[in-house]
Design an enzyme around this catalytic site. Structure first.
Site, PDB file in Angstrom:
ATOM      1  CB  VAL A  65      -1.008   0.036   1.179  1.00 21.10           C
ATOM      2  CG1 VAL A  65      -1.983  -1.131   1.099  1.00 21.10           C
ATOM      3  CG2 VAL A  65      -0.300   0.095   2.524  1.00 21.10           C
TER       4      VAL A  65
ATOM      5  CE1 TYR B 238      -0.102   2.064  14.435  1.00 17.28           C
ATOM      6  CE2 TYR B 238      -0.713   2.864  16.619  1.00 17.28           C
ATOM      7  CZ  TYR B 238      -0.943   2.028  15.538  1.00 17.28           C
ATOM      8  OH  TYR B 238      -2.018   1.166  15.568  1.00 17.28           O
TER       9      TYR B 238
ATOM     10  CB  ALA C 270       2.213  11.801  13.879  1.00 21.35           C
TER      11      ALA C 270
ATOM     12  CE  LYS D 280      -3.161   3.330  13.147  1.00 25.90           C
ATOM     13  NZ  LYS D 280      -3.955   2.646  12.106  1.00 25.90           N
TER      14      LYS D 280
ATOM     15  CB  ILE E 161      -7.278  -5.862  18.657  1.00 27.73           C
ATOM     16  CG1 ILE E 161      -8.033  -4.517  18.812  1.00 27.73           C
ATOM     17  CG2 ILE E 161      -8.164  -6.932  18.001  1.00 27.73           C
ATOM     18  CD1 ILE E 161      -9.259  -4.533  19.673  1.00 27.73           C
TER      19      ILE E 161
HETATM   20  P1  NAI Z   1      -1.756  -7.129  11.618  1.00 21.07           P
HETATM   21  O1  NAI Z   1      -0.282  -6.924  11.602  1.00 21.07           O
HETATM   22  O2  NAI Z   1      -2.299  -8.398  12.133  1.00 21.07           O
HETATM   23  O3  NAI Z   1      -2.354  -6.856  10.171  1.00 21.07           O
HETATM   24  C1  NAI Z   1      -1.942  -5.771   9.397  1.00 21.07           C
HETATM   25  C2  NAI Z   1      -2.029  -6.157   7.947  1.00 21.07           C
HETATM   26  O4  NAI Z   1      -1.643  -5.015   7.170  1.00 21.07           O
HETATM   27  C3  NAI Z   1      -1.058  -7.313   7.596  1.00 21.07           C
HETATM   28  O5  NAI Z   1      -1.741  -8.298   6.847  1.00 21.07           O
HETATM   29  C4  NAI Z   1       0.007  -6.629   6.786  1.00 21.07           C
HETATM   30  O6  NAI Z   1       0.598  -7.471   5.792  1.00 21.07           O
HETATM   31  C5  NAI Z   1      -0.761  -5.481   6.166  1.00 21.07           C
HETATM   32  N1  NAI Z   1       0.159  -4.435   5.766  1.00 21.07           N
HETATM   33  C6  NAI Z   1       1.015  -3.734   6.552  1.00 21.07           C
HETATM   34  N2  NAI Z   1       1.774  -2.931   5.807  1.00 21.07           N
HETATM   35  C7  NAI Z   1       1.384  -3.129   4.520  1.00 21.07           C
HETATM   36  C8  NAI Z   1       1.810  -2.592   3.286  1.00 21.07           C
HETATM   37  N3  NAI Z   1       2.805  -1.699   3.208  1.00 21.07           N
HETATM   38  N4  NAI Z   1       1.194  -3.005   2.160  1.00 21.07           N
HETATM   39  C9  NAI Z   1       0.203  -3.924   2.209  1.00 21.07           C
HETATM   40  N5  NAI Z   1      -0.231  -4.481   3.344  1.00 21.07           N
HETATM   41  C10 NAI Z   1       0.363  -4.082   4.490  1.00 21.07           C
HETATM   42  O7  NAI Z   1      -2.299  -5.887  12.474  1.00 21.07           O
HETATM   43  P2  NAI Z   1      -3.754  -5.587  13.041  1.00 21.07           P
HETATM   44  O8  NAI Z   1      -3.642  -5.568  14.506  1.00 21.07           O
HETATM   45  O9  NAI Z   1      -4.784  -6.391  12.394  1.00 21.07           O
HETATM   46  O10 NAI Z   1      -3.899  -4.061  12.585  1.00 21.07           O
HETATM   47  C11 NAI Z   1      -4.848  -3.643  11.610  1.00 21.07           C
HETATM   48  C12 NAI Z   1      -5.090  -2.155  11.809  1.00 21.07           C
HETATM   49  O11 NAI Z   1      -5.640  -1.932  13.100  1.00 21.07           O
HETATM   50  C13 NAI Z   1      -3.828  -1.298  11.720  1.00 21.07           C
HETATM   51  O12 NAI Z   1      -4.133  -0.098  11.034  1.00 21.07           O
HETATM   52  C14 NAI Z   1      -3.503  -1.017  13.155  1.00 21.07           C
HETATM   53  O13 NAI Z   1      -2.781   0.188  13.324  1.00 21.07           O
HETATM   54  C15 NAI Z   1      -4.893  -0.931  13.755  1.00 21.07           C
HETATM   55  N6  NAI Z   1      -4.927  -1.130  15.199  1.00 21.07           N
HETATM   56  C16 NAI Z   1      -4.635  -2.340  15.746  1.00 21.07           C
HETATM   57  C17 NAI Z   1      -4.666  -2.492  17.115  1.00 21.07           C
HETATM   58  C18 NAI Z   1      -4.354  -3.780  17.787  1.00 21.07           C
HETATM   59  O14 NAI Z   1      -4.312  -3.822  19.029  1.00 21.07           O
HETATM   60  N7  NAI Z   1      -4.153  -4.878  17.082  1.00 21.07           N
HETATM   61  C19 NAI Z   1      -4.990  -1.357  18.019  1.00 21.07           C
HETATM   62  C20 NAI Z   1      -5.283  -0.147  17.299  1.00 21.07           C
HETATM   63  C21 NAI Z   1      -5.254  -0.043  15.948  1.00 21.07           C
END
Ligand code: NAI
Length: 248
Positions: free
Chosen positions: A60, A152, A154, A156, A185
């Site tokens: 992305v 991060y 900034a 968010k 999560i």
């Molecule tokens: P995760 O690491 O399990 O999933 C993130 C996904 O985004 C992965 O499949 C990864 O390959 C993909 N990704 C990352 N960079 C990429 C790139 N450059 N191009 C294409 N794909 C890319 O993380 P999670 O926890 O599911 O996070 C999802 C969203 O939720 C994120 O935006 C994160 O900041 C947000 N979030 C998560 C929290 C948590 O506690 N897990 C808390 C607050 C927000």
């Protein structure tokens, strides 16, 4: 949760290979929707092989590749009426002096600019249909310090501002945009907290009023509601799903 409205809609979801994005893909497929799933990781084996899923590999942060992946998905499943901008990554909780320019730009490109690129690609067709919904993934780090490091936090905070302006500019033309702000999560993003004796994960749970982590499915359930017509009057908001973390 059952919704009767997703059967004829196409949903675009970034970050689809893991954690919250993967749960969103599964949730929308369960509702009978068509899903364009985008990630830089290959399609997870837990996702079904179905004509309703178009899985596109793209980074992305690579704008031409991201736009091409979206178009490839549209060619198969049609224009999306709902977008979940979920792809994102953490910055290692580094303060500004420990963040070099490349790391800063990488987090901003992944977490924030990707949402802008996706939005500008799909919004014109949504406006032509007078209908479109964005569910943008923020974080408690979009509302307070401490949920990440300088980059991060900034990114968010900026996602929340971007989403409000998006909604304000286009709400009168059938567009709705809202943010979700998850707390703890249990996903691969937080694997380090569960590593070893899991002391960090236990500490996070103990500091959370609800005394537990949440599962990605819980964020997907909130997404189903926010994207639905039941939420039609909900515009430009940020909904925390954090076990009470922000109330302290
Ligand atoms: P995760 O690491 O399990 O999933 C993130 C996904 O985004 C992965 O499949 C990864 O390959 C993909 N990704 C990352 N960079 C990429 C790139 N450059 N191009 C294409 N794909 C890319 O993380 P999670 O926890 O599911 O996070 C999802 C969203 O939720 C994120 O935006 C994160 O900041 C947000 N979030 C998560 C929290 C948590 O506690 N897990 C808390 C607050 C927000």
């Amino acid at each position: 949760m059952r919704f009767d409205e997703y059967r004829d809609q196409t949903i675009l979801i970034t970050g689809a290979a893991s954690g919250i994005g993967l749960a969103q893909v599964q949730a929308f497929l369960d509702q009978g929707a068509r899903v364009i799933a985008i990630d830089r990781q290959p399609q997870p084996s837990c996702l079904p092989v179905t004509v309703k899923l178009s899985y596109q590999l793209a980074d992305v942060t690579d704008a031409p590749a991201l736009i091409a992946a979206i178009q490839a998905g549209i060619d198969v499943l049609g224009q999306p009426s709902i977008v979940c901008n979920t792809a994102g990554k953490l910055d290692g909780y580094q303060p500004t002096l420990a963040t070099d320019l490349a790391a800063w730009q990488d987090i901003l490109a992944t977490d924030l600019t990707s949402q802008f690129i996706v939005t500008n690609k799909v919004l014109p067709a949504m406006l032509a249909q007078n209908h479109g919904v964005f569910v943008n993934m923020a974080s408690i780090a979009g509302l307070v310090g401490g949920g990440g490091g300088a980059a991060y936090t900034a990114a968010k905070h900026a996602i929340i501002g971007y989403t409000k302006q998006l909604d304000l500019d286009y709400a009168g033309q059938g567009i709705r945009a809202n943010c979700i702000a998850p707390g703890a999560i249990e996903t691969p993003m937080n694997a380090a907290d569960f590593a070893g004796d899991g002391k960090m994960a236990a500490w996070v749970a103990s500091e959370t009023p609800a005394k537990r982590w949440a599962q990605p499915q819980e964020v997907a359930d909130l997404t189903l509601f926010l994207a639905s017509r039941h939420a039609d009057y909900i515009h430009g908001t940020v909904t925390p799903i954090d076990g009470g973390w922000l109330e302290k």
